[in-house]
Scaffold this active site. Structure first.
Site, PDB file in Angstrom:
ATOM      1  N   ASP A 162     -19.835 -44.833  24.723  1.00  0.00           N
ATOM      2  CA  ASP A 162     -18.537 -44.454  24.188  1.00  0.00           C
ATOM      3  C   ASP A 162     -17.527 -44.702  25.323  1.00  0.00           C
ATOM      4  O   ASP A 162     -17.924 -44.868  26.486  1.00  0.00           O
ATOM      5  CB  ASP A 162     -18.585 -42.971  23.796  1.00  0.00           C
ATOM      6  CG  ASP A 162     -17.230 -42.426  23.418  1.00  0.00           C
ATOM      7  OD1 ASP A 162     -16.555 -43.047  22.580  1.00  0.00           O
ATOM      8  OD2 ASP A 162     -16.826 -41.370  23.976  1.00  0.00           O
ATOM      9  N   ASP A 186     -13.688 -43.183  25.620  1.00  0.00           N
ATOM     10  CA  ASP A 186     -12.825 -42.055  25.997  1.00  0.00           C
ATOM     11  C   ASP A 186     -13.672 -40.844  26.381  1.00  0.00           C
ATOM     12  O   ASP A 186     -14.419 -40.313  25.554  1.00  0.00           O
ATOM     13  CB  ASP A 186     -11.919 -41.667  24.812  1.00  0.00           C
ATOM     14  CG  ASP A 186     -10.991 -42.798  24.385  1.00  0.00           C
ATOM     15  OD1 ASP A 186     -10.356 -43.401  25.264  1.00  0.00           O
ATOM     16  OD2 ASP A 186     -10.894 -43.071  23.177  1.00  0.00           O
ATOM     17  N   GLY A 190     -13.926 -38.216  19.427  1.00  0.00           N
ATOM     18  CA  GLY A 190     -14.799 -39.182  18.759  1.00  0.00           C
ATOM     19  C   GLY A 190     -14.369 -39.553  17.352  1.00  0.00           C
ATOM     20  O   GLY A 190     -14.870 -40.511  16.802  1.00  0.00           O
ATOM     21  N   ARG A 213      -8.163 -41.781  14.459  1.00  0.00           N
ATOM     22  CA  ARG A 213      -6.789 -41.280  14.607  1.00  0.00           C
ATOM     23  C   ARG A 213      -6.345 -40.489  13.376  1.00  0.00           C
ATOM     24  O   ARG A 213      -5.843 -39.385  13.473  1.00  0.00           O
ATOM     25  CB  ARG A 213      -5.864 -42.491  14.820  1.00  0.00           C
ATOM     26  CG  ARG A 213      -4.487 -42.135  15.299  1.00  0.00           C
ATOM     27  CD  ARG A 213      -3.653 -43.396  15.467  1.00  0.00           C
ATOM     28  NE  ARG A 213      -4.302 -44.379  16.319  1.00  0.00           N
ATOM     29  CZ  ARG A 213      -3.930 -45.660  16.416  1.00  0.00           C
ATOM     30  NH1 ARG A 213      -2.899 -46.106  15.710  1.00  0.00           N
ATOM     31  NH2 ARG A 213      -4.577 -46.493  17.209  1.00  0.00           N
ATOM     32  N   SER A 245     -11.897 -45.910  19.071  1.00  0.00           N
ATOM     33  CA  SER A 245     -10.483 -46.169  19.356  1.00  0.00           C
ATOM     34  C   SER A 245     -10.063 -47.594  19.057  1.00  0.00           C
ATOM     35  O   SER A 245     -10.744 -48.554  19.421  1.00  0.00           O
ATOM     36  CB  SER A 245     -10.200 -45.863  20.825  1.00  0.00           C
ATOM     37  OG  SER A 245      -8.871 -46.223  21.137  1.00  0.00           O
ATOM     38  N   ASN A 298      -7.536 -48.678  20.501  1.00  0.00           N
ATOM     39  CA  ASN A 298      -6.954 -49.074  21.793  1.00  0.00           C
ATOM     40  C   ASN A 298      -8.024 -49.413  22.832  1.00  0.00           C
ATOM     41  O   ASN A 298      -7.704 -49.621  24.004  1.00  0.00           O
ATOM     42  CB  ASN A 298      -6.101 -47.917  22.349  1.00  0.00           C
ATOM     43  CG  ASN A 298      -4.871 -47.650  21.498  1.00  0.00           C
ATOM     44  OD1 ASN A 298      -3.999 -48.501  21.376  1.00  0.00           O
ATOM     45  ND2 ASN A 298      -4.817 -46.477  20.882  1.00  0.00           N
ATOM     46  N   ASP A 328     -19.494 -38.115  24.813  1.00  0.00           N
ATOM     47  CA  ASP A 328     -18.919 -36.832  25.254  1.00  0.00           C
ATOM     48  C   ASP A 328     -18.491 -35.961  24.073  1.00  0.00           C
ATOM     49  O   ASP A 328     -18.022 -34.852  24.272  1.00  0.00           O
ATOM     50  CB  ASP A 328     -17.689 -37.068  26.142  1.00  0.00           C
ATOM     51  CG  ASP A 328     -16.515 -37.613  25.349  1.00  0.00           C
ATOM     52  OD1 ASP A 328     -16.720 -38.562  24.551  1.00  0.00           O
ATOM     53  OD2 ASP A 328     -15.399 -37.087  25.483  1.00  0.00           O
TER      54      ASP A 328
END
Ligand code: BG6
Ligand code: MG
Length: 214
Positions: A8, A10, A45, A48, A115, A117, A169
């Site tokens: 992952d 972020d 996780g 958006r 994401s 991004n 995470d």
């Protein structure tokens, strides 16, 4: 025998989870919604739009689709502003070394992030060439805990789920990995990540010699 590690982004590779939190908190404040660090665990996780819906649920608010799109875009702009001010040194300690080590052992390494991004972030921290496969939120339709993102990463690597270990995470991410039929290393606190096969405080702390006994 494990053949690949799927990461992952972020909160696992870099502390961008903090920027997501700051941007959501700013939006919640504008909406008059109290949004705590504990509430934020539910957003980790997840996509958006689903994140925004959780915040609206916490605040007991409903909204039409167009307004939700506008709010999600606003939050994203704040997030992108934080990310653009980020320094390559913000990559977590030991992560580059771990990625290199895994690859020298002949393992495949993939990125699997919710994401949209993700590619911008990995470019900014200068690791875009470190992965054998990259799957992000622009390539999936179902959010974690659905296993889609991890299954797609495994298939891009030409591997089956049981060949793969996921580093996560987020509670939703650990569930997604297990739902995919993969092993999971939780990065963070046992309170949220208790279902993972192993929990470590930071990605760089992973004991590579334990990879095949998870
Ligand atoms: C995940 C984060 O990696 O990506 C979530 O843990 C975030 O907090 C999600 O909401 C979607 O990110 P983005 O950049 O597409 O809004
Ligand atoms: Mg994460």
């Amino acid at each position: 025998m494990i053949k690949a590690c799927i990461f992952d982004l972020d909160g696992v590779i870099v502390d961008t989870a903090r920027y997501h939190y700051l941007a959501w908190q700013r939006l919640a404040k504008e909406l008059g919604i109290t949004f705590s660090l504990e509430d934020n665990e539910r957003l980790k996780g997840v996509s958006r739009m689903r994140s925004l819906e959780i915040i609206l649920e916490i605040g007991g608010k409903t909204m039409d689709e167009k307004s939700k799109e506008q709010l999600a875009a606003k939050k994203n702009q704040w997030f992108v502003d934080y990310v653009n001010a980020m320094k390559p040194e913000e990559i977590y300690p030991g992560v580059k070394k771990l990625l290199n080590h895994l690859r020298t052992m002949g393992l495949k390494v993939a990125l699997a992030s919710s994401s949209k991004n993700a590619k911008t972030v990995i470019k900014l921290i200068d690791i875009e060439n470190e992965f054998d496969a990259i799957v992000d939120g622009t390539m999936t339709t179902r959010t974690k805990p659905d296993p889609e993102v991890f299954l797609l990463a495994a298939s891009r690597l030409g591997l089956v789920p049981s060949d793969c270990v996921v580093f996560e995470d987020a509670e939703a991410g650990v569930e997604a990995a297990l739902n995919a039929g993969m092993k999971c290393v939780g990065v963070g606190s046992p309170k949220q990540l208790g279902k993972a096969n192993m929990i470590i405080p930071r990605t760089g702390d992973f004991p590579i010699e334990k990879l095949n006994s998870l």
